[in-house]
Design an enzyme around this catalytic site. Sequence first.
Site: not given
Ligand code: AHR
Length: 661
Positions: A45, A241, A378-379
């Site tokens: 990321e 994120c 994602n989340e």
């Molecule tokens: O890895 C950092 C963040 O942690 C990521 O963006 C997210 O998916 C998680 O909350």
Amino acid sequence: MKKITSLLAAVTVAAGMSAQTQTFDINTSKVGGAIPSTMYGIFFEDINYAADGGLYGELVKNRSFEFPQHFMGWKAFGQFELMNDGPFNKNPHYVRLKNSGHNDKYTGLENEGFFGIGYQRGADYRFTVWARTPNGDDKVTLRVLFCDPSTMGERQQFSEGTLEISGKEWKKYEVVIKANQTVDKGSLRIMLARNSRTVDLEHISLFPVDVYKGDENGMRKDLAESLEQLKPGVFRFPGGCIVEGTDLATRYQWKNSVGPVENRPLNENRWHYTFDYRFFPDYYQSYGLGFYEYFRLSEQIGAEPLPVVSVGLSCEFQNGSERNDRHVPVDQLQPYIDDVLDLIEFANGDPAKNQWAKLRADMGHPAPFNLKYVAIGNEQWGPIYPENLKPFIEQVRAKYPEIKLIGSSGPNSEGGDFEYLWPEMRKLGVDLVDEHFYRNEEWFLKSGNRYDNYKRGKNEPKVFAGEYACHGRGKKWNHFNAALMEAAFMTDLERNADIVEMATYAPLFAHVDGWQWRPDAIWYDNLRKFNSCSYYVQQLYALNKGTNMLTLTMNGKPVAGNDDQNGLFASAVYDKDTDEVIIKVINTGDKPQPVTFNLKGMKKGAHQAQLITFHSDDINAENTLDEPTKIVPVKSSLTVTAPAQDITVPARTFYIYKIKK
Ligand code: AHR
């Protein structure tokens, strides 16, 4: 890894052997199911300056003058003007430099890089710029200087090249300059020669010539090599994120990240303002490291590419998990779904039949990238997620039934959202469910049986542990103990490799001057790097994952740190390519633990073996830029006797035995 040779006796700790001997029954005659090739992977990321300022080889910040403050990262001096009718429609700004108006005054620009520019003595750097002389003049000379702004020496510049710009047409100019000094926080200065005429400059770029695999628009070599050396089975990108965006406008849009780098529009990086206590207002995404480069890198490091795409929900942490105008309504999702369908074409399609596949070919990769997985969202959590996900699944399945689809179980490893989402994912028929857990030591110690009782079945989704790391209670850095907790927990992944198809530690990268989140696998400054203890645990699992599961039990139960197991965790695999039985044992306790390996099915007598030891006397210690190899795995040779072999696992130690069958 350091290599030493010793006999088994060397690993038997005599002192403090008061604990009762535990017997591990390892059935080597009954080879179990296959360990998926994707089992241990990596998650990238653009957080902690992982892309721009990190893995991406570009050394110039704000190279196209598109940051909202157009000269952020630059000092402009003399007679200059910001223009906005440049040759690249998605990045229209550029700079006009004019005669300073006086012999002893200068016009030019200076770039500060990302926390400075790292120059390595003797290394070549490729400076490129798009330029023209708007009045059609010939031979306007640009001086390109590598500088050390904080030197106490006479001259700030230590290397110099020149470029002669001619004509009204925009052209790309290039000069390769050797650095004559090593400077970790240097700058790049561009000066118009004295009495010069006007010149326009756009997309000002500087790369080391020696990037990973010598690629155009390439990656920083030492960092990419750390990835390669992890031998990852899968590569999840580009987040996290940032896929969702702080709002929909700033979500990751892969179509903006492909095509000529000069025309990839800038995106705001959500990590510049996510935490006000680690605030980096100059953190943007140039998209120079875009989806073509991610796919290319996946191929180069031998990992299955696993892109994550927006499900039309902006980050729920910032925008709420109820239906509101910050999320895309179900009946307006088609452009988002099209992005996924087009992505599959970009990766796998026929250039003769599809414009996105043609773009891939035009960028230098006519052959398909062989994409097999796509994660949608994602989340995410709450009913808005399955509602939005459903039409994506229907349309992708209809067109590309061979693609495996991954759904999310939310940001937590258990609890209401998690309990709600798993059945929803089942109903939607996803192939894998992505679980995330950033948890403390206690959680890791008590989760050694997490997957033992997960549902199994033909139509049951597999598990993707997509983001996890031990966040030490009160000590959230990459200390040895956090890595030990992860090693212990990973025995559970390995033992349940029939349902856990992949797992990726998170996050991968962090610049020591620009991090927002830790722990992370690999740390660096502008010239140096170190692999964290957690990195080595990932590598130990990936390099020793074997090909098939074996059962390893103690009193008929898995060894997973349970009450009567003295803090021991263990798993075993067989590697049919090397004919080795590989046993991983982690002692998380503070006392040595005597153990007997009961190697059922192994030929009686002595067997050649290798022992890999990962240990630190100080569990709070970590590797650093100054001591990058303070804590690394150590190899030794020995013999192991079948059917029974006594060993002692020292306190706080990760052992891997590789025994020739
Ligand atoms: O890895 C950092 C963040 O942690 C990521 O963006 C997210 O998916 C998680 O909350």
